[in-house]
Design a protein around this motif. Structure first.
Motif, PDB file in Angstrom:
ATOM      1  N   ARG A  40       0.827  -1.205   0.000  1.00  0.00           N
ATOM      2  CA  ARG A  40       0.000   0.000   0.000  1.00  0.00           C
ATOM      3  C   ARG A  40       0.864   1.259   0.000  1.00  0.00           C
ATOM      4  O   ARG A  40       0.548   2.247  -0.664  1.00  0.00           O
ATOM      5  N   ARG A  41       1.966   1.215   0.726  1.00  0.00           N
ATOM      6  CA  ARG A  41       2.874   2.365   0.757  1.00  0.00           C
ATOM      7  C   ARG A  41       3.508   2.611  -0.606  1.00  0.00           C
ATOM      8  O   ARG A  41       3.879   3.742  -0.929  1.00  0.00           O
ATOM      9  N   CYS A  42       3.626   1.556  -1.403  1.00  0.00           N
ATOM     10  CA  CYS A  42       4.234   1.668  -2.737  1.00  0.00           C
ATOM     11  C   CYS A  42       3.227   2.026  -3.822  1.00  0.00           C
ATOM     12  O   CYS A  42       3.618   2.224  -4.979  1.00  0.00           O
ATOM     13  N   GLY A  43       1.943   2.082  -3.474  1.00  0.00           N
ATOM     14  CA  GLY A  43       0.923   2.412  -4.457  1.00  0.00           C
ATOM     15  C   GLY A  43       0.289   1.216  -5.132  1.00  0.00           C
ATOM     16  O   GLY A  43      -0.417   1.367  -6.128  1.00  0.00           O
ATOM     17  N   ILE A  44       0.531   0.016  -4.609  1.00  0.00           N
ATOM     18  CA  ILE A  44      -0.085  -1.193  -5.162  1.00  0.00           C
ATOM     19  C   ILE A  44      -1.523  -1.275  -4.666  1.00  0.00           C
ATOM     20  O   ILE A  44      -1.783  -1.215  -3.470  1.00  0.00           O
ATOM     21  N   THR A  45      -2.456  -1.416  -5.602  1.00  0.00           N
ATOM     22  CA  THR A  45      -3.873  -1.380  -5.258  1.00  0.00           C
ATOM     23  C   THR A  45      -4.584  -2.713  -5.471  1.00  0.00           C
ATOM     24  O   THR A  45      -5.645  -2.950  -4.888  1.00  0.00           O
ATOM     25  N   THR A  46      -4.031  -3.567  -6.311  1.00  0.00           N
ATOM     26  CA  THR A  46      -4.672  -4.825  -6.675  1.00  0.00           C
ATOM     27  C   THR A  46      -3.583  -5.869  -6.871  1.00  0.00           C
ATOM     28  O   THR A  46      -2.504  -5.563  -7.393  1.00  0.00           O
ATOM     29  N   VAL A  47      -3.881  -7.121  -6.472  1.00  0.00           N
ATOM     30  CA  VAL A  47      -2.847  -8.154  -6.459  1.00  0.00           C
ATOM     31  C   VAL A  47      -3.411  -9.475  -6.964  1.00  0.00           C
ATOM     32  O   VAL A  47      -4.553  -9.835  -6.667  1.00  0.00           O
ATOM     33  N   LEU A  48      -2.592 -10.194  -7.737  1.00  0.00           N
ATOM     34  CA  LEU A  48      -2.852 -11.596  -8.051  1.00  0.00           C
ATOM     35  C   LEU A  48      -1.866 -12.458  -7.282  1.00  0.00           C
ATOM     36  O   LEU A  48      -0.659 -12.188  -7.300  1.00  0.00           O
ATOM     37  N   HIS A  49      -2.378 -13.475  -6.625  1.00  0.00           N
ATOM     38  CA  HIS A  49      -1.490 -14.422  -5.955  1.00  0.00           C
ATOM     39  C   HIS A  49      -1.001 -15.456  -6.949  1.00  0.00           C
ATOM     40  O   HIS A  49      -1.766 -15.969  -7.778  1.00  0.00           O
ATOM     41  N   MET A  50       0.286 -15.768  -6.869  1.00  0.00           N
ATOM     42  CA  MET A  50       0.905 -16.780  -7.717  1.00  0.00           C
ATOM     43  C   MET A  50       1.227 -18.015  -6.890  1.00  0.00           C
ATOM     44  O   MET A  50       1.817 -17.906  -5.812  1.00  0.00           O
ATOM     45  N   GLU A  51       0.823 -19.167  -7.405  1.00  0.00           N
ATOM     46  CA  GLU A  51       1.072 -20.417  -6.695  1.00  0.00           C
ATOM     47  C   GLU A  51       2.542 -20.534  -6.289  1.00  0.00           C
ATOM     48  O   GLU A  51       3.423 -19.985  -6.936  1.00  0.00           O
ATOM     49  N   VAL A  52       2.802 -21.290  -5.205  1.00  0.00           N
ATOM     50  CA  VAL A  52       4.130 -21.348  -4.605  1.00  0.00           C
ATOM     51  C   VAL A  52       4.674 -22.780  -4.619  1.00  0.00           C
ATOM     52  O   VAL A  52       5.491 -23.142  -3.772  1.00  0.00           O
ATOM     53  N   ASP A  53       4.231 -23.576  -5.574  1.00  0.00           N
ATOM     54  CA  ASP A  53       4.736 -24.942  -5.727  1.00  0.00           C
ATOM     55  C   ASP A  53       4.611 -25.731  -4.420  1.00  0.00           C
ATOM     56  O   ASP A  53       5.562 -26.348  -3.945  1.00  0.00           O
ATOM     57  N   VAL A  54       3.406 -25.703  -3.855  1.00  0.00           N
ATOM     58  CA  VAL A  54       3.131 -26.510  -2.670  1.00  0.00           C
ATOM     59  C   VAL A  54       3.155 -27.989  -3.043  1.00  0.00           C
ATOM     60  O   VAL A  54       3.186 -28.348  -4.229  1.00  0.00           O
ATOM     61  N   ASP A  55       3.132 -28.838  -2.050  1.00  0.00           N
ATOM     62  CA  ASP A  55       2.983 -30.265  -2.301  1.00  0.00           C
ATOM     63  C   ASP A  55       1.757 -30.474  -3.196  1.00  0.00           C
ATOM     64  O   ASP A  55       0.703 -29.886  -2.963  1.00  0.00           O
ATOM     65  N   PRO A  56       1.868 -31.294  -4.255  1.00  0.00           N
ATOM     66  CA  PRO A  56       0.748 -31.439  -5.198  1.00  0.00           C
ATOM     67  C   PRO A  56      -0.579 -31.786  -4.539  1.00  0.00           C
ATOM     68  O   PRO A  56      -1.643 -31.366  -5.030  1.00  0.00           O
ATOM     69  N   ALA A  57      -0.532 -32.525  -3.448  1.00  0.00           N
ATOM     70  CA  ALA A  57      -1.772 -32.887  -2.766  1.00  0.00           C
ATOM     71  C   ALA A  57      -2.471 -31.671  -2.153  1.00  0.00           C
ATOM     72  O   ALA A  57      -3.650 -31.743  -1.801  1.00  0.00           O
ATOM     73  N   ALA A  58      -1.731 -30.560  -2.027  1.00  0.00           N
ATOM     74  CA  ALA A  58      -2.280 -29.370  -1.374  1.00  0.00           C
ATOM     75  C   ALA A  58      -2.595 -28.250  -2.363  1.00  0.00           C
ATOM     76  O   ALA A  58      -2.836 -27.112  -1.948  1.00  0.00           O
ATOM     77  N   MET A  59      -2.632 -28.549  -3.658  1.00  0.00           N
ATOM     78  CA  MET A  59      -2.871 -27.487  -4.639  1.00  0.00           C
ATOM     79  C   MET A  59      -4.198 -26.780  -4.407  1.00  0.00           C
ATOM     80  O   MET A  59      -4.274 -25.550  -4.400  1.00  0.00           O
ATOM     81  N   GLN A  60      -5.271 -27.547  -4.237  1.00  0.00           N
ATOM     82  CA  GLN A  60      -6.570 -26.926  -4.006  1.00  0.00           C
ATOM     83  C   GLN A  60      -6.603 -26.218  -2.653  1.00  0.00           C
ATOM     84  O   GLN A  60      -7.216 -25.149  -2.513  1.00  0.00           O
TER      85      GLN A  60
END
Length: 278
Positions: A40-60
């Motif tokens: 917010r301090r940098c002026g970012i107003t909207t964000v998309l989260h990018m997957e973090v290569d979790v264990d495949p069983a935990a994707m959902q």
């Protein structure tokens, strides 16, 4: 105004991340609240989260966890690029479930952590084609020597919108500009590929880089793809390896000095709004 198209949340109490054991600098919790304050301090107003290569069983479970954060009042998160395994039989059913969820904006399968032939498999390629017409994007996270894998997939599925992460991961630390440059030029010839200018500070010498260090890479990307096919991302917390979110935002502003307001707006938010209907 910034739209950050590449935030990673790491919450080890909620999800398993097998790869973190081999990444000591990132083997910590990096939670949304810490990111949001700085963003917010940098002026970012909207964000998309990018997957973090979790264990495949935990994707959902990862998608559900991020969605629960997005539902909180005032959250910056507007959607997610989720993990997937196109090389597996269950992808078709998984795709249908994700298509039914408006929070999901696209997919990613990191290709530089698997053998190159994974993306050459018949099932993988069949499943990539299945994304056509879904409105969902497919992020490609590859190394410079894998440029031919990117072009092969883009040619295979011309109706799929691909997004090349992190300017194609140039080895800025080693000043390996020329081989990376050639690959970017070839990838950019595919109109269904957008390039994400994200977190390249992580590929520098963290002690010595300046905006001028990054400038040739950013200029080649924008010259190759044009201002209608570039988006911006932080790659937080990976960008902390090269100075952090505020430093990367400041460098972005410095590198955009002299760029027209229309071009700046396309990179920082307008292209992302159009691409992911934000």
């Amino acid at each position: 105004m910034f739209i950050d198209t590449h935030l990673h949340i790491i919450d080890r109490s909620a999800l398993p991340y097998p790869w973190l054991s081999g990444a000591a600098d990132l083997d910590h919790d990096f939670l949304y609240e810490a990111y949001a304050t700085e963003a917010r301090r940098c002026g970012i107003t909207t964000v998309l989260h990018m997957e973090v290569d979790v264990d495949p069983a935990a994707m959902q479970a990862e998608t559900d966890h991020v969605a629960s954060i997005a539902k909180k009042e005032g959250s910056l998160i507007a959607g997610a690029i989720v993990s997937c395994r196109p090389e597996e039989q269950g992808f078709a059913a998984y795709l249908e479930r994700q298509k039914a969820d408006p929070f999901v904006k696209g997919f990613r399968r990191v290709l530089h952590v698997v053998p190159d032939d994974v993306s050459e498999g018949a099932l993988f390629r069949e499943n990539i084609r299945r994304i056509s017409g879904s409105g969902l994007t497919f992020d490609l996270c590859t190394l410079p020597h894998q440029a031919d894998r990117v072009t092969a997939l883009a040619d295979l599925a011309p109706d799929v919108q691909f997004v090349l992460d992190h300017c194609g991961v140039p080895d800025i630390r080693s000043d390996a500009f020329e081989p990376w440059k050639a690959g970017i030029s070839e990838i950019a010839r595919r109109p269904n590929v957008v390039c994400k200018i994200s977190g390249v500070v992580a590929y520098t010498d963290a002690k010595t880089w300046t905006a001028q260090t990054l400038q040739p890479y950013i200029e080649h990307v924008t010259a190759s793809f044009g201002w209608d096919r570039v988006v911006w991302g932080s790659d937080w917390p990976v960008c902390t390896l090269g100075g952090g979110l505020s430093t990367w935002v400041a460098a972005t502003h410095a590198m955009l000095f002299g760029v027209s307001e229309a071009e700046r707006s396309k990179l920082l938010f307008a292209n992302a709004q159009r691409l992911w209907s934000l």
